[in-house]
Motif scaffolding. Structure first.
Motif, short mmCIF file in Angstrom:
data_model
loop_
_atom_site.label_atom_id
_atom_site.label_comp_id
_atom_site.label_asym_id
_atom_site.label_seq_id
_atom_site.Cartn_x
_atom_site.Cartn_y
_atom_site.Cartn_z
N HIS A 64 48.77 49.13 50.98
CA HIS A 64 48.19 48.51 49.79
C HIS A 64 48.71 49.28 48.58
O HIS A 64 48.43 50.46 48.43
CB HIS A 64 46.67 48.60 49.79
CG HIS A 64 46.01 47.79 50.86
ND1 HIS A 64 45.94 48.20 52.16
CD2 HIS A 64 45.40 46.59 50.80
CE1 HIS A 64 45.30 47.29 52.87
NE2 HIS A 64 44.96 46.30 52.07
N ARG A 65 49.49 48.62 47.73
CA ARG A 65 49.96 49.25 46.49
C ARG A 65 49.24 48.56 45.34
O ARG A 65 49.49 47.39 45.04
CB ARG A 65 51.47 49.12 46.34
CG ARG A 65 52.00 49.86 45.10
CD ARG A 65 53.52 49.83 45.03
NE ARG A 65 54.07 48.50 45.08
CZ ARG A 65 54.17 47.66 44.04
NH1 ARG A 65 53.71 48.01 42.86
NH2 ARG A 65 54.73 46.46 44.19
N ILE A 66 48.32 49.28 44.73
CA ILE A 66 47.54 48.71 43.64
C ILE A 66 48.42 48.55 42.41
O ILE A 66 49.06 49.50 41.96
CB ILE A 66 46.30 49.59 43.33
CG1 ILE A 66 45.37 49.62 44.55
CG2 ILE A 66 45.57 49.07 42.10
CD1 ILE A 66 44.20 50.56 44.41
N VAL A 67 48.42 47.34 41.87
CA VAL A 67 49.20 47.01 40.68
C VAL A 67 48.33 47.17 39.44
O VAL A 67 48.77 47.68 38.42
CB VAL A 67 49.74 45.57 40.78
CG1 VAL A 67 50.46 45.16 39.51
CG2 VAL A 67 50.63 45.42 42.01
N SER A 68 47.08 46.69 39.54
CA SER A 68 46.14 46.84 38.44
C SER A 68 44.73 46.86 39.01
O SER A 68 44.48 46.35 40.09
CB SER A 68 46.29 45.71 37.41
OG SER A 68 46.10 44.46 38.03
N GLU A 69 43.84 47.49 38.24
CA GLU A 69 42.45 47.60 38.70
C GLU A 69 41.53 47.59 37.48
O GLU A 69 41.89 48.08 36.41
CB GLU A 69 42.24 48.87 39.53
CG GLU A 69 42.65 50.14 38.81
CD GLU A 69 42.74 51.36 39.72
OE1 GLU A 69 42.89 51.21 40.93
OE2 GLU A 69 42.66 52.47 39.17
N TYR A 70 40.37 46.98 37.69
CA TYR A 70 39.38 46.84 36.62
C TYR A 70 38.00 47.10 37.21
O TYR A 70 37.75 46.76 38.36
CB TYR A 70 39.41 45.43 36.03
CG TYR A 70 40.80 44.97 35.67
CD1 TYR A 70 41.33 45.24 34.42
CD2 TYR A 70 41.59 44.29 36.60
CE1 TYR A 70 42.61 44.82 34.09
CE2 TYR A 70 42.87 43.88 36.27
CZ TYR A 70 43.38 44.15 35.03
OH TYR A 70 44.65 43.75 34.70
N SER A 71 37.12 47.66 36.41
CA SER A 71 35.75 47.89 36.85
C SER A 71 34.79 47.41 35.78
O SER A 71 35.02 47.63 34.59
CB SER A 71 35.49 49.39 37.08
OG SER A 71 36.28 49.88 38.11
N VAL A 72 33.71 46.76 36.22
CA VAL A 72 32.66 46.30 35.33
C VAL A 72 31.34 46.67 35.98
O VAL A 72 31.09 46.32 37.13
CB VAL A 72 32.72 44.77 35.12
CG1 VAL A 72 31.58 44.30 34.23
CG2 VAL A 72 34.06 44.34 34.56
#
Length: 136
Positions: A64-72
């Motif tokens: 798994h290569r994370i390209v973008s991540e967001y948290s709310v």
């Protein structure tokens, strides 16, 4: 306690290392997971069994290569959205299949994953596996 994004990163890392039992320790006992438009899987043990049955016979390894991540964060829950390139190295054929995927994970105040939705096109992976199982 780890940040919610760190919990999700740890989950991916453990899956990629082949530590499936350890990966699912990060899920709440009553967690719910959905893959695409498939029915929900309820409970840590059922989720772990489903993924083991889905991954172990199919993939020699996964990344798994994370390209973008967001948290709310809302109240006691943080929703972590990860866009990733997930690559499968196929066990039977040796073929390699990267695909784009989005995972939406809800992480509770206790740091466990409560709910997860996974969206990605696994048809090439599934079709390759089925084609090579039938040749054995």
């Amino acid at each position: 306690m780890a940040l919610p994004i760190d919990t999700v990163r740890a989950y991916y890392k453990r899956i990629d290392e082949g530590n499936l039992d350890s990966a699912f320790e990060l899920f709440h006992e009553d967690a719910v997971v959905r893959f695409g438009d498939q029915p929900e899987i309820v409970g840590r043990a059922a989720i772990a069994a489903h993924v083991a049955n889905m991954v172990v016979p199919v993939a020699k390894s996964i990344e798994h290569r994370i390209v973008s991540e967001y948290s709310v964060t809302t109240g006691d829950t943080t929703t972590v959205i990860c866009e990733a390139v997930v690559t499968y190295w196929m066990r039977l054929s040796g073929n390699v299949f990267p695909h784009n995927a989005v995972t939406i994970s809800e992480v509770g105040a206790d740091g466990t994953i409560l709910r997860q939705r996974n969206v990605g096109d696994l048809r090439p992976v599934i079709e390759d596996h089925k084609a090579h199982v039938s040749q054995q």
